[in-house]
Design an enzyme around this catalytic site. Structure first.
Site, PDB file in Angstrom:
ATOM      1  N   ASP A 116      -1.065   6.525   6.682  1.00  0.00           N
ATOM      2  CA  ASP A 116      -2.213   5.720   6.254  1.00  0.00           C
ATOM      3  C   ASP A 116      -2.488   4.714   7.373  1.00  0.00           C
ATOM      4  O   ASP A 116      -1.695   3.812   7.625  1.00  0.00           O
ATOM      5  CB  ASP A 116      -1.855   4.998   4.938  1.00  0.00           C
ATOM      6  CG  ASP A 116      -2.956   4.030   4.484  1.00  0.00           C
ATOM      7  OD1 ASP A 116      -3.974   3.902   5.188  1.00  0.00           O
ATOM      8  OD2 ASP A 116      -2.767   3.402   3.422  1.00  0.00           O
TER       9      ASP A 116
ATOM     10  N   LYS B  37     -12.401  -1.665   7.658  1.00  0.00           N
ATOM     11  CA  LYS B  37     -11.745  -2.716   8.456  1.00  0.00           C
ATOM     12  C   LYS B  37     -12.316  -2.673   9.886  1.00  0.00           C
ATOM     13  O   LYS B  37     -13.031  -3.558  10.287  1.00  0.00           O
ATOM     14  CB  LYS B  37     -10.237  -2.542   8.529  1.00  0.00           C
ATOM     15  CG  LYS B  37      -9.551  -1.993   7.298  1.00  0.00           C
ATOM     16  CD  LYS B  37      -9.490  -2.896   6.135  1.00  0.00           C
ATOM     17  CE  LYS B  37      -8.575  -2.344   5.059  1.00  0.00           C
ATOM     18  NZ  LYS B  37      -8.602  -3.129   3.846  1.00  0.00           N
TER      19      LYS B  37
ATOM     20  N   TRP C 183       0.818  -1.226   0.000  1.00  0.00           N
ATOM     21  CA  TRP C 183       0.000   0.000   0.000  1.00  0.00           C
ATOM     22  C   TRP C 183       0.837   1.254   0.000  1.00  0.00           C
ATOM     23  O   TRP C 183       0.514   2.232  -0.692  1.00  0.00           O
ATOM     24  CB  TRP C 183      -1.004  -0.009   1.158  1.00  0.00           C
ATOM     25  CG  TRP C 183      -2.053  -1.050   0.948  1.00  0.00           C
ATOM     26  CD1 TRP C 183      -2.234  -2.197   1.675  1.00  0.00           C
ATOM     27  CD2 TRP C 183      -3.042  -1.102  -0.099  1.00  0.00           C
ATOM     28  NE1 TRP C 183      -3.270  -2.936   1.161  1.00  0.00           N
ATOM     29  CE2 TRP C 183      -3.782  -2.299   0.078  1.00  0.00           C
ATOM     30  CE3 TRP C 183      -3.365  -0.262  -1.152  1.00  0.00           C
ATOM     31  CZ2 TRP C 183      -4.842  -2.658  -0.773  1.00  0.00           C
ATOM     32  CZ3 TRP C 183      -4.412  -0.618  -2.002  1.00  0.00           C
ATOM     33  CH2 TRP C 183      -5.138  -1.800  -1.810  1.00  0.00           C
TER      34      TRP C 183
HETATM   35  N1  PLP Z   1      -4.279   1.525   2.504  1.00  0.00           N
HETATM   36  C1  PLP Z   1      -4.362   0.361   3.160  1.00  0.00           C
HETATM   37  C2  PLP Z   1      -3.440   0.114   4.308  1.00  0.00           C
HETATM   38  C3  PLP Z   1      -5.307  -0.592   2.772  1.00  0.00           C
HETATM   39  O1  PLP Z   1      -5.405  -1.752   3.443  1.00  0.00           O
HETATM   40  C4  PLP Z   1      -6.161  -0.321   1.688  1.00  0.00           C
HETATM   41  C5  PLP Z   1      -7.182  -1.292   1.255  1.00  0.00           C
HETATM   42  O2  PLP Z   1      -7.318  -2.377   1.735  1.00  0.00           O
HETATM   43  C6  PLP Z   1      -6.013   0.899   1.016  1.00  0.00           C
HETATM   44  C7  PLP Z   1      -5.075   1.802   1.458  1.00  0.00           C
HETATM   45  C8  PLP Z   1      -6.874   1.249  -0.144  1.00  0.00           C
HETATM   46  O3  PLP Z   1      -8.137   1.489   0.309  1.00  0.00           O
HETATM   47  P1  PLP Z   1      -9.421   1.576  -0.621  1.00  0.00           P
HETATM   48  O4  PLP Z   1      -9.653   0.220  -1.185  1.00  0.00           O
HETATM   49  O5  PLP Z   1     -10.468   2.036   0.330  1.00  0.00           O
HETATM   50  O6  PLP Z   1      -9.134   2.582  -1.678  1.00  0.00           O
END
Ligand code: PLP
Length: 407
Positions: free
Chosen positions: A208, A233, A117
């Site tokens: 994040d 989550k 991520w």
């Molecule tokens: N950041 C993290 C740590 C994630 O686990 C996720 C998705 O699982 C995201 C960003 C991306 O999120 P989204 O799918 O809501 O765009």
């Protein structure tokens, strides 16, 4: 099967507390005797206003968000923030450097890469900062401040590996890498903790927290400029993204782009627009916000708040990791993350050793009611996500199964 015959270890969207879903299902049909469901009520009416204000107040209480931060409910997911963070912080940086365009230097943006991520966020910063025409210097210079890619994301960087730029606009990190199962340890004195003390003064910090939000306290909260998390989550259904932004970073991005050298920010992604309108500039995702509000109340009232959640989450993670370490000693399993201090409390990643054994493990798990244990499609293996709503009992039963399977 019924809901209580199943143990859901999904990585997100993930299970939510049953009592909250029961209440939400009533509210979906007839919200507080209005004769209308929550999804059928105006987002500007008094009922929904109370819901969103309650969610904000409860989140502030639960996390202990200081007064100089604004809580926003946004859309576009965590991925939307990969872009919004770049654009809003470039705008704030430009406003604090009001030199003529020809003298402006695109700032460095420092990314700490610890898994999939943070790598995606970095790739988006690179995409947005690419010069749009020849001889344009670009909008910013994304740079890798530390990366553990060469060791396949199985550890955190050492203190020596961090190379922060003195004049970066910000440093970006992902607190918990959902796919790889890597998380920064909770206490500043722990080995591998995020090195806030190495970040040069005046450089903003962005985190994040999508997959570890409200699972335990956020260390060094006030050193952050922005903390964000998709709801799906620990907080609620997908569709809402929570942003916690330090007030001085709520800047007018149109004014910033008038100074030149940075792109305009799409209106729904401008933090100041969201803040000025109490997260109601345009129609918000009312149902996800409603369920999130119910979950927050439940966590405060019935789960002992953040301290209670921290204690339970620690116990759940310890039990599962100890069980897997035993299985590893027997040569039956292998934990993906090799450094103990870097192991996520939320996403436990492992492999079952032996030809065809992983398939057998998953089939047996399915029969016992364990669901969604398959690792992310990009890495394979097994991933047990044990978010707030996964009970100790579910973790204990999974451990019993692992012990039995590895005998
Ligand atoms: N950041 C993290 C740590 C994630 O686990 C996720 C998705 O699982 C995201 C960003 C991306 O999120 P989204 O799918 O809501 O765009």
């Amino acid at each position: 099967p019924t809901r209580d015959q199943v143990h859901n270890f999904a990585a997100g969207p993930s299970p939510l507390p049953t009592t909250c879903l029961e209440e939400a299902s009533l509210g979906l049909l007839n919200y507080e005797d209005t004769g209308m469901g929550i999804c059928e009520l105006s987002h500007r009416g008094k009922e929904f206003k109370a819901v969103i204000e309650g969610a904000e107040a409860d989140l502030r209480t639960l996390l202990g968000v200081p007064k100089n931060y604004t809580i926003l409910f946004s859309q576009g997911g965590g991925t939307g923030q990969f872009s919004a963070v770049v654009l809003n912080l470039l705008a704030a940086h430009r406003l604090s450097h009001p030199v003529p365009a020809e003298q402006f230097q695109p700032p460095v943006l420092d990314y700490v890469l610890t898994g999939s991520w943070s790598s995606k966020a970095y790739a988006e910063a690179q995409r947005l900062c690419t010069p749009p025409f020849p001889n344009c210097p670009g909008f910013g210079q994304p740079r890798i401040a530390a990366s553990t890619k060469s060791t396949s994301w199985t550890r955190l960087p050492t203190r020596e590996e961090y190379k922060f730029s003195q004049d970066a606009a910000y440093v970006y990190y992902c607190e918990n890498e959902t796919i790889n199962g890597i998380e920064f340890p909770p206490k500043q004195e722990d080995e591998g903790a995020f090195p806030f003390d190495l970040v040069p003064e005046g450089v903003e910090v962005v985190a994040d927290y999508s997959s570890s939000f409200i699972s335990r306290p956020i260390p060094n909260f006030s050193r952050h400029a922005i903390i964000y998390a998709g709801a799906q989550k620990n907080l609620g259904p997908s569709g809402v993204t929570v942003l916690i932004v330090r007030n001085d970073l709520l800047v007018d991005t149109t004014e910033a782009s008038k100074l030149g050298c940075i792109p305009p920010v799409p209106i729904t992604y401008e933090y100041k627009i969201l803040a000025d309108n109490g997260s109601l500039y345009n129609t918000p995702p009312t149902f996800p916000i409603y369920v999130s509000a119910l979950v927050l109340k439940h966590l405060i009232k019935n789960k002992g708040g953040l301290e209670g959640l921290e204690k339970t989450n620690k116990e759940k993670a310890e039990l599962l990791y100890n069980t897997l370490e035993d299985a590893e000693k027997k040569g039956k399993a292998r934990l993906v993350v090799r450094e103990k201090n870097a192991r996520s409390w939320m996403n436990v990643t492992f492999n079952i050793e032996g030809e065809g054994e992983e398939k057998k493990f998953l089939e047996g798990a399915e029969k016992r009611g364990f669901r969604q244990l398959k690792g992310h499609r990009s890495v394979g293996g097994i991933r047990a996500s044990i978010y707030n709503a996964v009970t100790m009992e579910s973790v204990q039963l999974l451990c019993e199964y692992i012990n039995e399977f590895c005998k």
